[in-house]
Motif scaffolding. Structure first.
Motif, PDB file in Angstrom:
ATOM      1  N   PHE A   1       0.801  -1.221   0.000  1.00  0.00           N
ATOM      2  CA  PHE A   1       0.000   0.000   0.000  1.00  0.00           C
ATOM      3  C   PHE A   1       0.838   1.277   0.000  1.00  0.00           C
TER       4      PHE A   1
ATOM      5  N   ILE B   1      -2.176   5.069  -0.480  1.00  0.00           N
ATOM      6  CA  ILE B   1      -3.208   5.406   0.502  1.00  0.00           C
ATOM      7  C   ILE B   1      -3.391   6.914   0.610  1.00  0.00           C
TER       8      ILE B   1
ATOM      9  N   VAL C   1      -7.924   3.849  -1.944  1.00  0.00           N
ATOM     10  CA  VAL C   1      -7.840   3.385  -0.560  1.00  0.00           C
ATOM     11  C   VAL C   1      -7.581   4.613   0.295  1.00  0.00           C
TER      12      VAL C   1
ATOM     13  N   ILE D   1     -11.247   2.697   8.086  1.00  0.00           N
ATOM     14  CA  ILE D   1     -10.830   2.253   6.755  1.00  0.00           C
ATOM     15  C   ILE D   1     -11.892   2.569   5.712  1.00  0.00           C
TER      16      ILE D   1
ATOM     17  N   VAL E   1     -12.250   1.632   1.494  1.00  0.00           N
ATOM     18  CA  VAL E   1     -11.657   1.057   0.284  1.00  0.00           C
ATOM     19  C   VAL E   1     -12.707   1.008  -0.819  1.00  0.00           C
TER      20      VAL E   1
ATOM     21  N   LYS F   1      -8.764  -5.716  -0.931  1.00  0.00           N
ATOM     22  CA  LYS F   1      -8.100  -4.493  -0.472  1.00  0.00           C
ATOM     23  C   LYS F   1      -8.313  -4.315   1.028  1.00  0.00           C
TER      24      LYS F   1
ATOM     25  N   LEU G   1      -5.386  -4.496   3.847  1.00  0.00           N
ATOM     26  CA  LEU G   1      -5.134  -3.310   4.658  1.00  0.00           C
ATOM     27  C   LEU G   1      -5.342  -3.623   6.138  1.00  0.00           C
TER      28      LEU G   1
ATOM     29  N   CYS H   1      -2.496  -3.317   9.064  1.00  0.00           N
ATOM     30  CA  CYS H   1      -2.690  -2.554  10.299  1.00  0.00           C
ATOM     31  C   CYS H   1      -2.488  -3.434  11.530  1.00  0.00           C
TER      32      CYS H   1
END
Length: 253
Positions: free
Chosen positions: A136, A140, A167, A175, A177, A188, A192, A196
């Motif tokens: 990513f 982002i 994203v 979040i 996406v 995705k 992600l 995290c």
């Protein structure tokens, strides 16, 4: 995935298939621990109907969503079916904005997972310190927290901060996406979320090792070269749906 015999009256085959796919996605998110009471949203455009998309009925838990109880609305929040359920404005405003302005945002998912909110709430956001995070790097967007997303005027800033990315980490929030398909949006989000989770675990152990820009570039290049059967996330999502089906198939109804 469509089951024509159970199809909701007055719904096209294409819409019913979209309904089933989205309902399955809600159940998968719940199975993976991404539910947040009756809040958060995954939306999907209705094939062949300009400006129409499906959203979860407000008041139901992700585990209660079915193909038949998803609500079809337009970009102004008007219901396009006879659903008895309301739609949460906090979800509709943000999702409608992106569906309206981004033709490639076929599916949009927004969650408040613990890991996603935690990383969105620290300076620097997601850092390239693990396999998934490296995927990513540079991909982002970030948007500062302005309170619950119920005001239309925030939309211009959301679009500006998103730019050409699909994203976003909503700072202090969670979040977001988007995908050209639902499976793409799913993978995705999964990736992600994993990035995290690992960042949080790594931070608890000491000083993370940051991957160099050169290695990140090679990593992303090689990932993009990989051939994925059915498109991004298709095989992954299908596997998760099979797991859901082992315990509950009511999402198909």
């Amino acid at each position: 995935m469509a089951t024509a015999l159970a199809q909701k009256p007055g719904v096209t085959e294409a819409e019913w298939e979209a309904r089933q796919q989205l309902a399955a996605c809600y159940r998968v998110f719940d199975m993976l621990g991404w539910s947040e009471m009756i809040y958060n949203h995954i939306t999907l455009k209705v094939p062949g109907e300009e400006g129409a998309f499906l959203i979860n009925p407000f008041g139901l838990h992700f585990s209660e969503v079915k193909a038949s109880n998803l609500v079809k609305i337009d970009l102004d929040g008007n219901k396009l079916d006879d659903s008895p359920y309301p739609v949460n404005r906090a979800g509709f405003v943000q999702h409608a904005l992106f569906h309206r302005h981004l033709p490639d945002a076929h599916c949009i998912a927004h969650t408040h997972t613990t890991a996603g909110m935690a990383v969105a709430s620290v300076e620097g956001g997601l850092r390239p310190t693990n396999f998934y995070a490296c995927s990513f790097a540079g991909q982002i967007a970030y948007h500062d927290f302005e309170g619950v997303t119920v005001r239309d005027e925030e939309g211009a800033r959301l679009l500006e901060h998103l730019g050409d990315k699909r994203v976003m980490l909503l700072r202090n929030h969670g979040i977001l996406v988007m995908g050209r398909t639902l499976p793409e949006a799913f993978i995705k989000h999964w990736s992600l979320q994993r990035a995290c989770e690992i960042q949080i675990a790594t931070a608890s152990m000491g000083t993370p090792l940051v991957v160099s820009d050169e290695v990140v570039t090679v990593h992303q290049r090689d990932l993009h070269m990989a051939q994925v059967p059915g498109g991004p996330g298709a095989a992954d999502f299908a596997a998760m749906v099979r797991l859901v089906d082992r315990t509950d198939k009511s999402w198909r109804e």
